[in-house]
Design a protein around this motif. Structure first.
Motif, PDB file in Angstrom:
ATOM      1  N   ILE A  35       8.321 -12.172  16.319  1.00 38.50           N
ATOM      2  CA  ILE A  35       8.256 -10.997  17.188  1.00 38.50           C
ATOM      3  C   ILE A  35       9.022  -9.838  16.559  1.00 38.50           C
ATOM      4  O   ILE A  35       8.587  -8.684  16.623  1.00 38.50           O
ATOM      5  CB  ILE A  35       8.777 -11.354  18.597  1.00 38.50           C
ATOM      6  N   GLY A  36      10.150 -10.117  15.917  1.00 34.83           N
ATOM      7  CA  GLY A  36      10.886  -9.078  15.204  1.00 34.83           C
ATOM      8  C   GLY A  36      10.081  -8.504  14.056  1.00 34.83           C
ATOM      9  O   GLY A  36      10.123  -7.310  13.793  1.00 34.83           O
ATOM     10  N   TYR A  37       9.317  -9.349  13.379  1.00 39.31           N
ATOM     11  CA  TYR A  37       8.440  -8.895  12.301  1.00 39.31           C
ATOM     12  C   TYR A  37       7.393  -7.933  12.847  1.00 39.31           C
ATOM     13  O   TYR A  37       7.118  -6.892  12.257  1.00 39.31           O
ATOM     14  CB  TYR A  37       7.771 -10.109  11.666  1.00 39.31           C
ATOM     15  N   LEU A  38       6.834  -8.287  14.003  1.00 34.71           N
ATOM     16  CA  LEU A  38       5.826  -7.441  14.634  1.00 34.71           C
ATOM     17  C   LEU A  38       6.430  -6.100  15.074  1.00 34.71           C
ATOM     18  O   LEU A  38       5.855  -5.041  14.824  1.00 34.71           O
ATOM     19  CB  LEU A  38       5.212  -8.165  15.827  1.00 34.71           C
ATOM     20  N   PHE A  39       7.599  -6.126  15.686  1.00 34.85           N
ATOM     21  CA  PHE A  39       8.252  -4.888  16.106  1.00 34.85           C
ATOM     22  C   PHE A  39       8.681  -4.057  14.897  1.00 34.85           C
ATOM     23  O   PHE A  39       8.623  -2.828  14.930  1.00 34.85           O
ATOM     24  CB  PHE A  39       9.448  -5.162  17.007  1.00 34.85           C
ATOM     25  N   GLY A  40       9.128  -4.717  13.830  1.00 32.68           N
ATOM     26  CA  GLY A  40       9.462  -3.993  12.602  1.00 32.68           C
ATOM     27  C   GLY A  40       8.246  -3.309  12.011  1.00 32.68           C
ATOM     28  O   GLY A  40       8.329  -2.195  11.507  1.00 32.68           O
ATOM     29  N   TYR A  41       7.089  -3.972  12.093  1.00 33.31           N
ATOM     30  CA  TYR A  41       5.853  -3.362  11.613  1.00 33.31           C
ATOM     31  C   TYR A  41       5.494  -2.146  12.468  1.00 33.31           C
ATOM     32  O   TYR A  41       5.087  -1.117  11.936  1.00 33.31           O
ATOM     33  CB  TYR A  41       4.715  -4.374  11.623  1.00 33.31           C
ATOM     34  N   PHE A  42       5.629  -2.271  13.786  1.00 30.21           N
ATOM     35  CA  PHE A  42       5.347  -1.125  14.662  1.00 30.21           C
ATOM     36  C   PHE A  42       6.283   0.040  14.337  1.00 30.21           C
ATOM     37  O   PHE A  42       5.853   1.195  14.279  1.00 30.21           O
ATOM     38  CB  PHE A  42       5.487  -1.498  16.135  1.00 30.21           C
ATOM     39  N   ALA A  43       7.560  -0.246  14.117  1.00 29.37           N
ATOM     40  CA  ALA A  43       8.510   0.807  13.755  1.00 29.37           C
ATOM     41  C   ALA A  43       8.134   1.420  12.410  1.00 29.37           C
ATOM     42  O   ALA A  43       8.220   2.640  12.224  1.00 29.37           O
ATOM     43  CB  ALA A  43       9.925   0.234  13.705  1.00 29.37           C
ATOM     44  N   TYR A  44       7.686   0.598  11.475  1.00 29.08           N
ATOM     45  CA  TYR A  44       7.235   1.081  10.166  1.00 29.08           C
ATOM     46  C   TYR A  44       6.059   2.029  10.337  1.00 29.08           C
ATOM     47  O   TYR A  44       6.015   3.086   9.714  1.00 29.08           O
ATOM     48  CB  TYR A  44       6.839  -0.116   9.296  1.00 29.08           C
ATOM     49  N   GLU A  45       5.098   1.656  11.164  1.00 34.03           N
ATOM     50  CA  GLU A  45       3.926   2.503  11.403  1.00 34.03           C
ATOM     51  C   GLU A  45       4.331   3.842  12.020  1.00 34.03           C
ATOM     52  O   GLU A  45       3.861   4.895  11.596  1.00 34.03           O
ATOM     53  CB  GLU A  45       2.937   1.793  12.340  1.00 34.03           C
ATOM     54  N   ILE A  46       5.195   3.804  13.006  1.00 39.01           N
ATOM     55  CA  ILE A  46       5.611   5.028  13.696  1.00 39.01           C
ATOM     56  C   ILE A  46       6.408   5.921  12.753  1.00 39.01           C
ATOM     57  O   ILE A  46       6.166   7.124  12.647  1.00 39.01           O
ATOM     58  CB  ILE A  46       6.428   4.678  14.960  1.00 39.01           C
ATOM     59  N   TYR A  47       7.363   5.337  12.031  1.00 39.95           N
ATOM     60  CA  TYR A  47       8.230   6.134  11.164  1.00 39.95           C
ATOM     61  C   TYR A  47       7.481   6.671   9.945  1.00 39.95           C
ATOM     62  O   TYR A  47       7.780   7.746   9.458  1.00 39.95           O
ATOM     63  CB  TYR A  47       9.433   5.300  10.725  1.00 39.95           C
ATOM     64  N   SER A  48       6.496   5.911   9.450  1.00 40.66           N
ATOM     65  CA  SER A  48       5.760   6.391   8.279  1.00 40.66           C
ATOM     66  C   SER A  48       4.819   7.539   8.636  1.00 40.66           C
ATOM     67  O   SER A  48       4.438   8.316   7.760  1.00 40.66           O
ATOM     68  CB  SER A  48       4.969   5.253   7.628  1.00 40.66           C
ATOM     69  N   LYS A  49       4.463   7.685   9.916  1.00 36.31           N
ATOM     70  CA  LYS A  49       3.587   8.779  10.325  1.00 36.31           C
ATOM     71  C   LYS A  49       4.351  10.056  10.655  1.00 36.31           C
ATOM     72  O   LYS A  49       3.765  11.107  10.737  1.00 36.31           O
ATOM     73  CB  LYS A  49       2.751   8.362  11.540  1.00 36.31           C
ATOM     74  N   LYS A  50       5.655   9.936  10.858  1.00 32.48           N
ATOM     75  CA  LYS A  50       6.456  11.121  11.171  1.00 32.48           C
ATOM     76  C   LYS A  50       6.547  12.034   9.966  1.00 32.48           C
ATOM     77  O   LYS A  50       6.180  11.677   8.865  1.00 32.48           O
ATOM     78  CB  LYS A  50       7.856  10.715  11.629  1.00 32.48           C
ATOM     79  N   GLY A  51       7.099  13.233  10.176  1.00 36.64           N
ATOM     80  CA  GLY A  51       7.204  14.242   9.125  1.00 36.64           C
ATOM     81  C   GLY A  51       7.938  13.779   7.897  1.00 36.64           C
ATOM     82  O   GLY A  51       8.414  12.647   7.820  1.00 36.64           O
ATOM     83  N   ASN A  52       8.026  14.641   6.894  1.00 34.62           N
ATOM     84  CA  ASN A  52       8.693  14.371   5.620  1.00 34.62           C
ATOM     85  C   ASN A  52       7.915  13.370   4.784  1.00 34.62           C
ATOM     86  O   ASN A  52       8.473  12.635   4.000  1.00 34.62           O
ATOM     87  CB  ASN A  52      10.127  13.889   5.836  1.00 34.62           C
ATOM     88  N   ASN A  53       6.598  13.309   4.980  1.00 34.83           N
ATOM     89  CA  ASN A  53       5.772  12.439   4.154  1.00 34.83           C
ATOM     90  C   ASN A  53       5.584  13.031   2.774  1.00 34.83           C
ATOM     91  O   ASN A  53       5.582  14.225   2.589  1.00 34.83           O
ATOM     92  CB  ASN A  53       4.392  12.208   4.795  1.00 34.83           C
ATOM     93  N   HIS A  54       5.417  12.183   1.827  1.00 32.48           N
ATOM     94  CA  HIS A  54       5.164  12.604   0.449  1.00 32.48           C
ATOM     95  C   HIS A  54       3.710  13.043   0.335  1.00 32.48           C
ATOM     96  O   HIS A  54       2.817  12.361   0.757  1.00 32.48           O
ATOM     97  CB  HIS A  54       5.450  11.433  -0.483  1.00 32.48           C
ATOM     98  N   SER A  55       3.441  14.209  -0.242  1.00 37.63           N
ATOM     99  CA  SER A  55       2.067  14.676  -0.352  1.00 37.63           C
ATOM    100  C   SER A  55       1.467  14.391  -1.688  1.00 37.63           C
ATOM    101  O   SER A  55       2.010  14.337  -2.682  1.00 37.63           O
ATOM    102  CB  SER A  55       1.952  16.175  -0.159  1.00 37.63           C
TER     103      SER A  55
END
Length: 105
Positions: free
Chosen positions: A85-105
């Motif tokens: 379950i922690g792996y799943l929540f970590g993946y969700f956090a990864y998805e949310i944080y990777s979509k936020k600003g400051n992405n590499h273009s």
């Protein structure tokens, strides 16, 4: 019956891990030409992004051990389910944080 109750959490956690890995593989193949899958500009932000899934697993295991101490649940069950379950929540956090600003273009 005891064997099934002991092995079921490991199987459930395994299914979660396989599903998350397949989703990440699909996302990687989809974004392979763009080259911006989970990339951040700053090193600190990239380190945080890279550690979200393992941190989720560690917190899940810690919560599982804590639940095992206070309730009469098998340690194997709580640790394996907590990690899954922690792996799943970590993946969700990864998805949310990777979509936020400051992405590499």
């Amino acid at each position: 019956m005891g064997f099934v109750m002991g092995i079921a959490p490991v199987v459930i956690a395994g299914v979660i891990v396989v599903l998350v890995i397949k989703r990440l593989e699909h996302k990687y193949n989809q974004n392979q030409n763009q080259g911006n899958l989970g990339k951040k500009k700053s090193k600190g932000a990239q380190d945080l992004l890279d550690s979200l899934i393992p941190m989720g697993m560690l917190f899940g295991c810690a919560i599982g051990v804590t639940l095992s101490v206070f309730f009469q649940i098998s340690l194997l069950s709580t640790v394996s389910l907590g990690a899954g379950i922690g792996y799943l929540f970590g993946y969700f956090a990864y998805e949310i944080y990777s979509k936020k600003g400051n992405n590499h273009s």
